[in-house]
Design an enzyme around this catalytic site. Structure first.
Site, PDB file in Angstrom:
ATOM      1  N   ASP A   1      20.853  -2.123  -2.813  1.00 20.93           N
ATOM      2  CA  ASP A   1      21.529  -3.211  -2.096  1.00 20.93           C
ATOM      3  C   ASP A   1      21.407  -4.555  -2.803  1.00 20.93           C
ATOM      4  O   ASP A   1      22.165  -5.477  -2.521  1.00 20.93           O
ATOM      5  CB  ASP A   1      20.925  -3.374  -0.682  1.00 20.93           C
ATOM      6  CG  ASP A   1      20.990  -2.094   0.116  1.00 20.93           C
ATOM      7  OD1 ASP A   1      21.850  -1.248  -0.189  1.00 20.93           O
ATOM      8  OD2 ASP A   1      20.177  -1.943   1.055  1.00 20.93           O
TER       9      ASP A   1
ATOM     10  N   HIS B   1       9.741  10.999   4.136  1.00 17.83           N
ATOM     11  CA  HIS B   1       9.338  10.660   2.772  1.00 17.83           C
ATOM     12  C   HIS B   1       7.877  11.018   2.515  1.00 17.83           C
ATOM     13  O   HIS B   1       7.239  10.461   1.613  1.00 17.83           O
ATOM     14  CB  HIS B   1       9.630   9.195   2.466  1.00 17.83           C
ATOM     15  CG  HIS B   1       9.086   8.241   3.487  1.00 17.83           C
ATOM     16  ND1 HIS B   1       9.638   8.063   4.730  1.00 17.83           N
ATOM     17  CD2 HIS B   1       8.020   7.409   3.444  1.00 17.83           C
ATOM     18  CE1 HIS B   1       8.937   7.162   5.404  1.00 17.83           C
ATOM     19  NE2 HIS B   1       7.951   6.765   4.657  1.00 17.83           N
TER      20      HIS B   1
ATOM     21  N   ASP C   1       4.943  10.914   4.375  1.00 18.51           N
ATOM     22  CA  ASP C   1       3.723  10.290   4.894  1.00 18.51           C
ATOM     23  C   ASP C   1       3.493  10.589   6.373  1.00 18.51           C
ATOM     24  O   ASP C   1       2.586  10.039   6.988  1.00 18.51           O
ATOM     25  CB  ASP C   1       3.736   8.771   4.646  1.00 18.51           C
ATOM     26  CG  ASP C   1       4.865   8.059   5.399  1.00 18.51           C
ATOM     27  OD1 ASP C   1       5.617   8.733   6.121  1.00 18.51           O
ATOM     28  OD2 ASP C   1       4.992   6.828   5.242  1.00 18.51           O
TER      29      ASP C   1
ATOM     30  N   ASP D   1      -0.127   0.424   1.526  1.00 17.09           N
ATOM     31  CA  ASP D   1       1.215   0.709   0.984  1.00 17.09           C
ATOM     32  C   ASP D   1       2.303   0.326   1.981  1.00 17.09           C
ATOM     33  O   ASP D   1       2.129   0.440   3.203  1.00 17.09           O
ATOM     34  CB  ASP D   1       1.345   2.190   0.622  1.00 17.09           C
ATOM     35  CG  ASP D   1       0.413   2.581  -0.526  1.00 17.09           C
ATOM     36  OD1 ASP D   1      -0.284   1.691  -1.041  1.00 17.09           O
ATOM     37  OD2 ASP D   1       0.390   3.769  -0.888  1.00 17.09           O
TER      38      ASP D   1
ATOM     39  N   HIS E   1       6.446   0.846   2.896  1.00 17.11           N
ATOM     40  CA  HIS E   1       7.649   1.666   2.685  1.00 17.11           C
ATOM     41  C   HIS E   1       8.833   1.029   3.407  1.00 17.11           C
ATOM     42  O   HIS E   1       8.712   0.659   4.580  1.00 17.11           O
ATOM     43  CB  HIS E   1       7.431   3.081   3.235  1.00 17.11           C
ATOM     44  CG  HIS E   1       6.271   3.795   2.635  1.00 17.11           C
ATOM     45  ND1 HIS E   1       5.631   4.859   3.246  1.00 17.11           N
ATOM     46  CD2 HIS E   1       5.618   3.598   1.461  1.00 17.11           C
ATOM     47  CE1 HIS E   1       4.650   5.290   2.478  1.00 17.11           C
ATOM     48  NE2 HIS E   1       4.604   4.533   1.396  1.00 17.11           N
TER      49      HIS E   1
ATOM     50  N   ASP F   1      12.909   1.418   4.609  1.00 21.30           N
ATOM     51  CA  ASP F   1      13.929   2.432   4.895  1.00 21.30           C
ATOM     52  C   ASP F   1      15.201   2.086   4.132  1.00 21.30           C
ATOM     53  O   ASP F   1      15.908   1.134   4.479  1.00 21.30           O
ATOM     54  CB  ASP F   1      14.209   2.465   6.407  1.00 21.30           C
ATOM     55  CG  ASP F   1      15.193   3.555   6.789  1.00 21.30           C
ATOM     56  OD1 ASP F   1      15.742   4.227   5.889  1.00 21.30           O
ATOM     57  OD2 ASP F   1      15.413   3.744   8.005  1.00 21.30           O
TER      58      ASP F   1
ATOM     59  N   GLU G   1      18.745   1.320   5.455  1.00 18.29           N
ATOM     60  CA  GLU G   1      19.135  -0.013   5.904  1.00 18.29           C
ATOM     61  C   GLU G   1      19.877  -0.724   4.775  1.00 18.29           C
ATOM     62  O   GLU G   1      19.757  -0.339   3.613  1.00 18.29           O
ATOM     63  CB  GLU G   1      17.901  -0.856   6.279  1.00 18.29           C
ATOM     64  CG  GLU G   1      16.878  -0.179   7.142  1.00 18.29           C
ATOM     65  CD  GLU G   1      17.428   0.270   8.482  1.00 18.29           C
ATOM     66  OE1 GLU G   1      18.505  -0.191   8.884  1.00 18.29           O
ATOM     67  OE2 GLU G   1      16.787   1.117   9.123  1.00 18.29           O
TER      68      GLU G   1
ATOM     69  N   HIS H   1       6.483  -9.401   6.706  1.00 16.50           N
ATOM     70  CA  HIS H   1       5.921  -8.780   7.907  1.00 16.50           C
ATOM     71  C   HIS H   1       5.078  -7.561   7.514  1.00 16.50           C
ATOM     72  O   HIS H   1       3.922  -7.417   7.960  1.00 16.50           O
ATOM     73  CB  HIS H   1       7.043  -8.374   8.860  1.00 16.50           C
ATOM     74  CG  HIS H   1       6.573  -7.589  10.053  1.00 16.50           C
ATOM     75  ND1 HIS H   1       6.404  -8.148  11.299  1.00 16.50           N
ATOM     76  CD2 HIS H   1       6.225  -6.270  10.190  1.00 16.50           C
ATOM     77  CE1 HIS H   1       5.970  -7.229  12.142  1.00 16.50           C
ATOM     78  NE2 HIS H   1       5.860  -6.072  11.492  1.00 16.50           N
ATOM     79  N   GLU H   2       5.661  -6.687   6.703  1.00 16.15           N
ATOM     80  CA  GLU H   2       4.938  -5.456   6.343  1.00 16.15           C
ATOM     81  C   GLU H   2       3.643  -5.765   5.594  1.00 16.15           C
ATOM     82  O   GLU H   2       2.627  -5.091   5.795  1.00 16.15           O
ATOM     83  CB  GLU H   2       5.836  -4.538   5.505  1.00 16.15           C
ATOM     84  CG  GLU H   2       7.067  -4.016   6.240  1.00 16.15           C
ATOM     85  CD  GLU H   2       6.756  -3.374   7.583  1.00 16.15           C
ATOM     86  OE1 GLU H   2       5.681  -2.760   7.718  1.00 16.15           O
ATOM     87  OE2 GLU H   2       7.570  -3.519   8.519  1.00 16.15           O
TER      88      GLU H   2
ATOM     89  N   HIS I   1       0.701  -6.210   7.703  1.00 11.93           N
ATOM     90  CA  HIS I   1       0.006  -4.952   8.021  1.00 11.93           C
ATOM     91  C   HIS I   1      -0.861  -4.517   6.832  1.00 11.93           C
ATOM     92  O   HIS I   1      -1.995  -4.053   7.011  1.00 11.93           O
ATOM     93  CB  HIS I   1       1.009  -3.845   8.333  1.00 11.93           C
ATOM     94  CG  HIS I   1       1.787  -4.036   9.594  1.00 11.93           C
ATOM     95  ND1 HIS I   1       1.200  -4.350  10.794  1.00 11.93           N
ATOM     96  CD2 HIS I   1       3.132  -3.928   9.851  1.00 11.93           C
ATOM     97  CE1 HIS I   1       2.129  -4.441  11.734  1.00 11.93           C
ATOM     98  NE2 HIS I   1       3.300  -4.199  11.187  1.00 11.93           N
TER      99      HIS I   1
ATOM    100  N   HIS J   1       0.569  -5.900  15.191  1.00 10.51           N
ATOM    101  CA  HIS J   1       1.666  -6.658  15.771  1.00 10.51           C
ATOM    102  C   HIS J   1       1.155  -7.722  16.732  1.00 10.51           C
ATOM    103  O   HIS J   1       0.203  -7.504  17.479  1.00 10.51           O
ATOM    104  CB  HIS J   1       2.633  -5.722  16.510  1.00 10.51           C
ATOM    105  CG  HIS J   1       3.511  -4.971  15.565  1.00 10.51           C
ATOM    106  ND1 HIS J   1       3.942  -3.684  15.775  1.00 10.51           N
ATOM    107  CD2 HIS J   1       4.055  -5.337  14.369  1.00 10.51           C
ATOM    108  CE1 HIS J   1       4.691  -3.298  14.773  1.00 10.51           C
ATOM    109  NE2 HIS J   1       4.770  -4.269  13.903  1.00 10.51           N
TER     110      HIS J   1
END
Lengths: 76, 170
Positions: free
Chosen positions: B25, B69, B71, B95, B97, B99, B102, B120-121, B124, B130
């Site tokens: 993308d 995938h 996991d 790690d 991941h 999608d 999208e 955001h990821e 984590h 969250h």
């Protein structure tokens, strides 16, 4: 719940199963599934500051349909 | 803010990251820039520092994948779940991941802004769970923001500084 179709209920169950650890197995599976769904719905509604009903409604569904991160909100 | 139960946090401040593959993308340069800036928002307010590596295993392995995938947390096609990441621990811990069903975007509104999703990821990846604060970056739902004027919300600053302390260089 006349305005909520079967597909939306399945989507909601999947959402709660992935993000709120809805138990898959129980001795009385149907009853346990129903009460667990209600319990997880309450957790989800509380997390998002929605009206806590324990039932699936339009307000809750609208939040569930929003794009989001796949990490659970409430750990198993 | 909220942190993962069990005090998941990195025991070091110098972390490595590696971009394993790219989404079609965006250009490679746009992905690289989005990822670098997404990590920098956390580095700006903490002692954490990030170094990119191009081979081997990094602390934060970044990949784009579709469906199952490998996991145990399959993606679900367009919309729905956009990405996920694992809290700090050995192996897959840290790690992130994304999608690839999208549509990710660099600046335009035609797609999910990769910088915002990645930032955001990486929260984590560093140990944040969250947040219930709708204004927080760590709120679970995607909210589009102006990335040119983006600054990390205070709730997220409080969270990362709870885990690692403030940036000693500021």
């Amino acid at each position: 719940l006349p305005s909520i179709d079967k597909e939306e209920i399945t989507m909601a169950e999947d959402y709660l199963n992935k993000l709120y650890a809805l138990p898959k197995k129980a001795s009385n599976e149907k009853l346990q599934r129903s009460s667990s769904m209600s319990m997880r719905l309450k957790e989800m509604q509380e997390f998002f500051g929605l009206k806590i009903t324990g039932t699936l409604n339009e307000e809750t569904l609208n939040v569930m349909k929003k794009p989001r991160c796949g990490v659970p909100d409430v750990a198993a | 803010y909220s942190v993962f139960p069990g005090n998941y946090k990195w025991k070091k401040h110098d972390l490595t990251y590696r971009i394993e593959n790219y989404t079609p993308d965006m250009s490679v340069a746009e992905v690289d820039d989005s990822i670098q800036r997404a990590l920098q928002v956390w580095a700006d307010v903490s002692p954490l520092r990030f170094t990119r590596i191009y081979s081997g295993v990094a602390d934060i392995m970044i990949s784009f994948a579709v469906g199952d995938h490998g996991d145990g947390y399959p993606f679900d096609g367009p919309n729905g779940f956009l990405a996920h990441a694992f809290p700090p621990f050995d192996g897959i811990g840290g790690d992130a991941h994304f999608d690839d069903d999208e549509t990710f975007a660099f600046k335009s509104y035609n797609g999910y802004n990769l910088f915002l999703v990645a930032a955001h990821e990486f929260g984590h990846s560093l140990g944040l769970e969250h947040s219930q604060d709708p204004g927080a970056l760590m709120y679970p739902n995607y909210v589009h923001r102006d990335v040119d004027t983006f600054s990390l919300p205070q709730d997220d600053v409080n969270g990362i500084q709870f885990l690692y302390g403030p940036n000693p260089d500021v």
